[in-house]
Design an enzyme around this catalytic site. Structure first.
Site, short mmCIF file in Angstrom:
data_model
loop_
_atom_site.label_atom_id
_atom_site.label_comp_id
_atom_site.label_asym_id
_atom_site.label_seq_id
_atom_site.Cartn_x
_atom_site.Cartn_y
_atom_site.Cartn_z
N ALA A 1 13.24 43.00 65.74
CA ALA A 1 13.70 41.61 65.64
C ALA A 1 13.91 40.93 67.00
O ALA A 1 14.79 40.10 67.16
CB ALA A 1 14.98 41.50 64.82
N GLY A 2 13.07 41.30 67.97
CA GLY A 2 13.21 40.72 69.32
C GLY A 2 13.12 39.20 69.32
O GLY A 2 13.97 38.52 69.91
N GLY A 3 12.13 38.65 68.66
CA GLY A 3 11.95 37.19 68.63
C GLY A 3 13.11 36.51 67.90
O GLY A 3 13.64 35.48 68.36
N PRO B 1 10.80 45.66 72.97
CA PRO B 1 9.37 45.67 72.69
C PRO B 1 8.99 44.60 71.66
O PRO B 1 9.76 44.34 70.73
CB PRO B 1 9.11 47.08 72.14
CG PRO B 1 10.26 47.90 72.58
CD PRO B 1 11.43 46.98 72.73
N VAL B 2 7.82 43.99 71.85
CA VAL B 2 7.38 42.89 70.99
C VAL B 2 6.63 43.44 69.76
O VAL B 2 5.92 44.44 69.87
CB VAL B 2 6.45 41.92 71.79
CG1 VAL B 2 5.91 40.82 70.90
CG2 VAL B 2 7.23 41.33 72.96
N LYS C 1 17.87 44.91 66.75
CA LYS C 1 18.50 45.53 65.56
C LYS C 1 17.62 46.66 65.06
O LYS C 1 16.42 46.71 65.34
CB LYS C 1 18.71 44.50 64.44
CG LYS C 1 17.44 43.84 63.88
CD LYS C 1 16.74 44.63 62.79
CE LYS C 1 15.41 43.99 62.38
NZ LYS C 1 14.47 44.84 61.68
N ASP D 1 15.37 36.90 59.72
CA ASP D 1 16.26 37.82 60.45
C ASP D 1 17.19 37.09 61.41
O ASP D 1 18.07 37.71 62.02
CB ASP D 1 15.44 38.84 61.27
CG ASP D 1 14.84 39.94 60.40
OD1 ASP D 1 15.21 40.03 59.22
OD2 ASP D 1 14.00 40.70 60.91
P1 ATP Z 1 11.02 41.60 62.96
O1 ATP Z 1 11.70 42.93 63.11
O2 ATP Z 1 11.98 40.43 62.79
O3 ATP Z 1 9.91 41.60 61.96
P2 ATP Z 1 9.43 42.18 65.26
O4 ATP Z 1 10.31 42.96 66.18
O5 ATP Z 1 8.52 42.99 64.41
O6 ATP Z 1 10.33 41.25 64.36
P3 ATP Z 1 8.92 40.22 67.31
O7 ATP Z 1 9.06 41.01 68.56
O8 ATP Z 1 10.03 39.32 66.94
O9 ATP Z 1 8.57 41.18 66.08
O10 ATP Z 1 7.56 39.43 67.47
C1 ATP Z 1 6.77 39.02 66.38
C2 ATP Z 1 5.83 37.90 66.85
O11 ATP Z 1 6.60 36.75 67.15
C3 ATP Z 1 5.07 38.26 68.12
O12 ATP Z 1 3.73 38.45 67.78
C4 ATP Z 1 5.24 37.08 69.06
O13 ATP Z 1 4.03 36.50 69.41
C5 ATP Z 1 6.08 36.06 68.28
N1 ATP Z 1 7.21 35.56 69.09
C6 ATP Z 1 7.63 34.29 69.16
N2 ATP Z 1 8.69 34.17 69.97
C7 ATP Z 1 8.98 35.38 70.42
C8 ATP Z 1 9.98 35.88 71.31
N3 ATP Z 1 10.89 35.09 71.88
N4 ATP Z 1 9.99 37.20 71.54
C9 ATP Z 1 9.08 38.01 70.93
N5 ATP Z 1 8.11 37.59 70.13
C10 ATP Z 1 8.04 36.28 69.86
#
Ligand code: ATP
Length: 291
Positions: free
Chosen positions: A99-101, A93-94, A9, A135
């Protein structure tokens, strides 16, 4: 193996209204789904064990994984005897603000509802999702929505005007908690959420571009000047609107024409390793099956 798509998202707006006594922030966010997805594979197991099979070294493969937590919650709440092997093919990307997780967790809820034959509605899955992360409810539905409360209260919106999205992620990862920790609400920028809702409802591209805004952007740009630089570059290379998503560091650009989007992507390639050109999946009615 049953496969489910877990799309990312972006935030068209992100406003932070107040810090709550429970430690969360009261937010108002307009989120929309983009066509950059992880792929979740689910295989039921008779031994009752939940297992994460992931080749991505940046995400946990134990109970810290949000997809694991989604499976564990469903299993406990509905007294499911079966287990599941969850394969995560990571494309989002993590720690990027995409909101990948959360989307992996939401896709796991939707997929296991099918694989474990639970017969739950999306509304029921969204309520469960809120226990995993703020999220997750939005990601259960996808499309475009206004999220309020700590992000878990969802009001569906129509799809935004047609456009292309350029996503660019600098090499750094950003911790959402760190950014909220440094936020000073008295001086932060507050977007006009209602104006953005009107722009979306009227499919007014110019008004949508004009209304882009994120309270957290000032904090992240101050801490990480490379994000500010990336924003400026994207604008210079021809993006019509540019904003940081979530707490960052991903910056997205919006353009109306695909050819213009490709030009921006090509120009950015020399400066940023991770650049994607994607379509919006902002209309829930038009989401492909399996999303
Ligand atoms: P948001 O936009 O919801 O704040 P984000 O995109 O900033 O999320 P994510 O990629 O969801 O962040 O990852 C945040 C943390 O969650 C990472 O440091 C990771 O270790 C942990 N995590 C746990 N499960 C997952 C998953 N399935 N995919 C990615 N990260 C994960």
């Amino acid at each position: 193996m049953y496969f489910v798509k877990a799309p990312a998202k972006i935030n068209l707006t992100l406003d932070t209204l107040a810090k709550r006594p429970d430690g969360y922030h009261e937010v108002e966010m307009i989120m929309t789904t983009v066509d950059l997805s992880d792929r979740i594979g689910l295989e039921a197991r008779e031994d009752g064990i939940i297992e994460i099979v992931s080749v991505d070294r940046f995400i946990p493969n134990d109970a810290k994984n949000l997809a694991f937590q989604a499976a564990a919650l469903l299993k406990k709440r509905y007294d499911v005897s079966q287990g599941v092997s969850i394969t995560i093919e990571k494309n989002i990307p993590v720690a990027a603000g995409l909101a990948g997780g959360s989307s992996d967790a939401a896709a796991t809820l939707r997929g296991l509802n099918h694989v474990w034959n639970l017969g739950l509605s999306l509304d029921e899955l969204a309520v469960l999702g809120a226990e995993i992360g703020s999220d997750v409810p939005f990601c259960v539905y996808g499309g475009t929505a206004l999220a309020t409360g700590r992000g878990e209260k969802i009001k569906h919106l129509p799809g935004p005007p047609p456009c292309w999205i350029i996503l660019a992620k600098p090499v750094i990862g950003v911790s959402t908690a760190e950014i909220y920790g440094q936020l000073d609400l008295s001086t932060a920028f507050h977007p006009d959420t209602q104006a953005m809702i009107r722009a979306i409802e009227e499919k007014d591209f110019e008004a949508m571009i004009h209304g882009l805004g994120n309270t957290l952007e000032g904090v992240t740009l101050h801490l990480y000047p490379e994000v500010k630089e990336l924003k400026e570059q994207m604008k210079r290379f021809g993006a019509e609107g540019v904003l940081m998503s979530g707490s960052g560091p991903t910056v997205f650009g919006i353009v109306q024409q695909e050819s213009r989007a490709q030009r921006v992507v090509n120009a950015l390639r020399g400066f940023c390793d991770e650049v994607y050109c994607v379509r919006l999946l902002g209309d829930r009615e038009e989401l492909p099956k399996g999303v």
